[in-house]
Each structure stands twice: as structure tokens, then as C-alpha cells.
Design an enzyme around this catalytic site. Structure first.
Site, PDB file in Angstrom:
ATOM      1  N   MET A 295       0.854  -1.166   0.000  1.00  0.00           N
ATOM      2  CA  MET A 295       0.000   0.000   0.000  1.00  0.00           C
ATOM      3  C   MET A 295       0.893   1.220   0.000  1.00  0.00           C
ATOM      4  SD  MET A 295      -2.521  -1.711   2.500  1.00  0.00           S
ATOM      5  CE  MET A 295      -3.723  -1.332   1.394  1.00  0.00           C
ATOM      6  N   CYS A 296       0.426   2.258  -0.597  1.00  0.00           N
ATOM      7  CA  CYS A 296       1.189   3.480  -0.781  1.00  0.00           C
ATOM      8  C   CYS A 296       2.333   3.209  -1.760  1.00  0.00           C
ATOM      9  CB  CYS A 296       1.784   4.055   0.492  1.00  0.00           C
ATOM     10  SG  CYS A 296       0.584   4.424   1.761  1.00  0.00           S
TER      11      CYS A 296
END
Ligand code: F6R
Length: 569
Positions: A1-2
Site C-alpha cells: 500500500m502506498c
């Protein structure tokens, strides 16, 4: 994520554009907000260096529209966020700056001793401006000053980050735990990225940071450290063959990726019948299976559904007890006997829940085999044998082609099928794709508030995956259920706003019970003529989910609240 992306070069160039392009490719890792920080180039009148930070809420297009005039620079770092702590807003998005705006940081992961870090900063009169854990990093770097390679002593958790500051125009990187961070270089630029997919085609070498590494990039020098000691790392040749932005004429990645399924099935059958390394791996696995009396197959989401299907195929074909686990539900108390073998399934190879499950398996000395699409990933690296899923990058958040690939590979590694079965399966998959919208009719109205998908045996596992796909991209509540179970409770939900998709021809009783209560029923026939054909049966549902999303004006490539690679627990 990110997603993290950054560039540094010895001469001023359009690194802002390069960073935005990298972030655009990483957008699948999170897209609730984004930002960049770049160094202002020194001019004759202005000898001072300064950081400029631009952030936006929403996807990278929002950020691109805010970055005007794209000045030339020698350093730019960027981030696309999937919020874990702190709501989605401009302040909480990255880069985060030190209290005096002199150090900027982009970060993936979680700082677990956040409150301890806050106490340290408070004791030094440093006030934080946001509730986001990332913000402690630039401030602690500020306190450490020349001792920044000690940063791992101050931060707990799993993280990677990239920092730049006004004093030096360098980049500083650090990694603790399993999250990926790579450095790539071409003739005139050095790139930082959390996924090699985002590297430009000009990149010719890469190196990955390892647990507890730090790294400093000063001009074109790249210096690596572990626990404050200088270390050497070996660079790998890199060839970016994939142009990530190419949708090949389709309007969405999801549609493009579904349409790739027949060719991928063909590619897998060919590689798994001829590639020497893969054939040796199959022999090694089959020997291990002979020595085992239980197989555990683990994965999350779509990969779990592939595990569930394979557990049924393995038990039938191998006559060995095989249990599918949602990775995060495998815990220390799960009965894992010593003659067990584990198989983990993952598209990204970075899923934190599956990595945590591997910790448990490894603690119990259970050999782990991976079915993984990204063969350079952490899951692949930590497995004894990795079978590549050979799908190429999967960009749409909803996993489609990888589901079919994992099941096919699972079947091929335990059993030899005849050429005839292979050929018929490929032909059938092509036909299923061509006729998908005829096989599963989209109802005249999409005026339903809930959907049930029902089936028995493997069709039940397909129903679970179908329900995940539909709810993920259409936001309509959708549940997969074993056909006969409906009357044991969920039937109370059925009314005239219910749609049911029945999978297979052995569920007519349940279909009748739904219709009798006003529900609409459509059927997805299962073709059992070939033992592999069931794999392609998911395609009509994937297309159904895609059409449903588009009929509601939802972009199926980027469903709300989700990210492609789930690297938090
Ligand atoms: C659903 C989906 C997710 C992933 C899950 C595991 O369409 O994509 O459920 O399957 O997050 O991800 P990987 O396979 O990368 O471990």
C-alpha cells in the site's frame, strides 16, 4: 500500500515529470492522496536551496493538475497514499516535513512506537502538525543530524522511507522489515521506487534494500550501510519490457487483463511443459508431497479463493489432506504437524498477512512453496521454491488473470494432463471469453440491492470469488454461499430486490426457493467436459462485475478504499 517514487540527477532536468510518471504507475498501490517535494534549482540571484512541496487529495491526475510550469530540478521525491492512520486530507498526505520545513520524507509502512517518538520530539520542543506517524521521521532525522544511519534504533515497525533535505540535496533511504524499496539507475538519473514496475525503460540496473539497510545517494554515488557500517551490494541487470500505461485499446486495465486470460493459460501450459527449471521444480515438489501427510494452502482475498479451489483439487487428486487457510487466520495454535507442506499464493508477493503467516510456518519448520506473480518479491524470496504465475503485471485492483493462473499452475504441478486436455482447455477458455456476455446475461435492470451467488463444491469456491469481484468493483452487497445453506438462514434476506447467480446445474432447488420469494435468478452453466475447464468459468462473472461497475459509473480499476498490494497487517 502506498507508493514511493523519487529521482536524483547530477544535472537539472525534468525530474518532476519523471516522478509524476512513476507515481502514476504506482497509483494502484493507493490513490486517496498524493504529493511531491522537489529542490528549487539555485539561480544566479538565489543561491539558497529550498524545498517545494505540492500535495493533492485524490488520484495522481489531481496532483498533475496542481503542478504548474514543472521547473527543472536535481531532486524530486513523491508518494501516493492509501491512508492507514489519519484521515484522507492534504495535511495528512506525504511528503511530510520536519517542523522547520528543512527535511521531507515519503514513507510506506507503520511506525509502531509512534507515541514514544512523539514523547521524544515533545521533549525537544518539536510540535507535530498531523496525526500521521510518518511525520515523526523527518523530525527524528533532524534531531539525529549527522547520525541519521542510527535511525533504526529510534523507529519500530515495518517501514521504508526516502528523505531529502535542504542542507545537502542528497537522498537518504532506510528499510526495516519486509516492505520493498528499490534503487534503479540509467545513464543520467537514479530512481527510488517501491515497485520496479514504475522504473522507466531506460533503467539498466537495480538493487533492492534489505532489512535494516540505510542508503545515502550523494550526486551519483550510492552508499549502503547496515547498522552504521558501510556495506557493498550487488546490482542486478534490469530490463523493463512492460509499458505499464498501455491498456492495449481497452478502456480499463480490468477488461484488458481479463482479455489476456486465454493467452496466459497458453503461455503457462507451454512453460510448465517445457521450461527445464520449472520441470525440475515440479519434480522437487512432487517428491516433497510424497513425504507429506498434510498440505496447507494459504492466501488472502482472491488468492485465498484460488487456495480453496486447489485444496479441493489436491485432496481429490493426491488423496492427501489439504487445508486452505485465509493467511491471517493461520495462527500459532493451528495444528501443523511435522510432515506438513505449505503453499502460499500471492500476486504481489508483498501481502503482509501472508508474510506473517509465513513467519508462523517457518517457525514450525514447514517447507514453503510459493505460487507468485512477482518473482523478485519478498514472498518469492522467502520460499523454498517459487512457481512463477507468468501473468505480467496486474494493474487493476481487482485480481482476475492471476486467479486463473494460480489455479492452472496448481493443477499442473501435481498432475500431468494430456496434450488433448491442454488444447481443449485453451480453446474452451477462448470461447468462454468471446461469449462471456451471452453465457451470463446481464439482467435488464440493475435495480437490485443485494446479490447471492450460489454453488456446490468447486462452484461454491467460484461463487465466493465471484462475490468478492462483484462487491469490490460495484459496491453492491454480494455474498457467495453453498447452495443448500441458503435455506438455513440467508433465505430470510431474499426479496424482489435480490439477484441470485447460480453456478452449475445442480442447484435448481435453491434457485426455485429464491424465485418463490420474488428474487431474480440467472444461471452460469459449468462445463465439466474437460477437467481444467472450470478455471475459465470465472471469466463471465469477472465481465459481469466489470459491466456492473461501469453501469454505475465506477472505475473498476480503482475501487474506493482499496489498494492493489496490501502491505499492512
Ligand atoms: C481481490 C484482490 C485481493 C487480493 C489480496 C491478496 O480482487 O485483488 O483480494 O487477492 O489482497 O493479494 P496478493 O495476491 O497480492 O497476495
Amino acid at each position: 500500500m502506498c507508493g514511493i517514487f523519487g529521482c536524483i540527477s547530477q544535472h537539472s532536468q525534468n525530474l518532476i515529470d519523471k516522478t509524476l510518471q512513476g507515481l502514476k504507475i504506482l497509483e494502484y498501490r493507493g490513490y486517496d492522496s498524493a504529493g511531491i517535494t522537489y529542490h528549487n534549482a539555485k539561480t544566479q540571484t538565489n543561491t539558497e536551496t529550498k524545498l517545494t512541496t505540492i500535495k493533492s487529495v485524490g488520484d495522481i491526475e489531481q496532483l498533475i493538475s496542481k503542478v504548474k510550469n514543472h521547473p527543472q530540478t536535481t531532486v524530486c521525491i513523491g508518494h501516493t497514499r492509501w491512508a492507514t492512520n489519519g484521515e484522507v486530507n492534504i495535511n495528512n498526505s506525504h511528503p511530510h516535513l520536519s517542523y522547520n520545513n528543512e527535511i521531507a520524507v515519503v514513507h510506506n509502512g507503520i511506525i509502531e512506537n509512534y507515541s514514544e517518538c512523539c514523547d521524544l520530539l515533545k521533549a525537544n520542543d518539536i510540535k507535530l502538525k498531523t496525526p500521521v506517524d510518518t511525520e515523526v521521521i523527518p523530525n527524528i532525522l533532524y534531531l539525529l543530524h549527522d547520525n541519521k544511519h542510527n535511525i533504526h534504533k529510534y523507529l519500530q515497525g515495518q517501514y521504508v522511507f526516502c528523505a531529502t533535505d535542504i542542507y545537502s540535496k542528497n537522498l537518504f533511504l532506510a528499510k526495516k522489515g519486509n516492505l520493498p524499496l528499490y534503487i534503479g539507475r540509467d545513464n543520467d538519473t537514479i530512481y527510488i521506487t517501491s515497485d520496479t514496475l514504475a522504473l522507466p525503460t531506460s533503467t539498466n540496473e537495480i538493487v533492492a534494500l534489505d532489512d535494516l539497510d540505510t542508503c545515502e545517494i550523494i550526486d551519483n554515488q550510492i552508499l549502503f550501510f547496515k547498522e552504521n557500517q558501510s556495506i557493498k551490494k550487488s546490482w542486478q541487470p534490469f530490463n523493463q519490457s512492460f509499458i505499464a500505461s498501455d491498456k492495449n485499446g481497452f478502456s480499463t486495465y480490468m477488461e484488458k487483463e481479463i482479455n489476456e486470460i486465454p493467452d496466459i493459460m497458453q503461455r503457462i501450459i507451454s512453460s510448465y511443459s517445457t521450461d527445464k527449471t520449472i520441470l525440475q521444480q515440479i519434480q522437487a515438489l512432487r517428491a516433497q508431497i510424497k513425504n507429506s501427510n498434510c498440505i496447507h494452502i494459504c492466501g488472502c482475498g482472491t488468492s485465498y479463493h484460488a487456495a480453496l479451489i486447489l485444496s479441493k483439487v489436491f485432496e481429490k487428486e493426491l488423496q492427501i489432506r489439504t487445508i486452505a487457510h485465509v493467511s491471517s487466520e493461520l495462527n500459532q495454535t493451528t495444528l501443523l504437524n511435522e510432515k506438513a507442506l505449505a503453499i502460499v499464493i500471492s500476486q504481489s508477493g508483498e501481502t503482509a498477512d501472508t508474510l506473517a503467516c509465513m513467519d508462523i510456518l517457518q517457525n514450525q519448520k514447514i517447507p514453503i512453496i510459493a505460487l507468485c506473480n512477482i518473482t523478485t518479491s519478498t514472498i518469492a524470496k522467502r520460499s523454498e521454491i517459487t512457481f512463477p504465475l507468468l501473468c505480467g503485471p496486474e494493474i487493476a485492483v481487482a485480481s482476475t488473470k492471476v486467479f486463473c493462473a494460480a489455479i492452472l499452475i496448481g493443477c499442473l504441478i501435481i498432475k500431468n494432463y494430456t496434450q488433448k486436455i491442454h488444447n481443449e482447455f485453451i480453446q474452451n477458455t477462448r470461447k468462454t471469453l468471446q461469449n462471456a456476455r451471452k453465457i451470463l446475461h446481464f439482467p435488464n435492470t440493475n435495480d437490485f440491492s443485494k446479490i447471492f451467488i450460489i454453488g456446490k463444491g468447486i462452484a461454491h469456491a467460484l461463487a465466493l470469488e465471484s462475490a468478492l469481484k462483484i462487491k469490490e468493483v460495484s459496491y453492491i452487497h454480494c455474498e457467495g454461499y453453498p447452495a443448500n445453506e441458503l435455506k438455513h438462514g440467508p433465505l430470510s434476506m431474499v426479496d424482489t430486490t435480490t439477484l441470485a447467480i447460480t453456478i452449475g446445474d445442480n442447484v435448481s432447488n435453491t434457485a426455485a426457493e429464491i424465485q418463490a420469494r420474488g428474487g431474480t435468478v440467472i444461471n452460469l452453466p459449468i462445463d465439466n467436459k474437460n477437467p481444467l475447464n472450470f478455471i475459465g468459468q470465472i471469466i463471465p462473472v469477472q465481465i459481469f462485475a466489470l459491466d456492473l461497475a461501469q453501469s454505475k459509473n465506477i472505475n473498476p480499476d480503482k475501487p474506493r478504499n482499496l489498494a492493489k498490494s496490501v502491505t499492512v497487517l
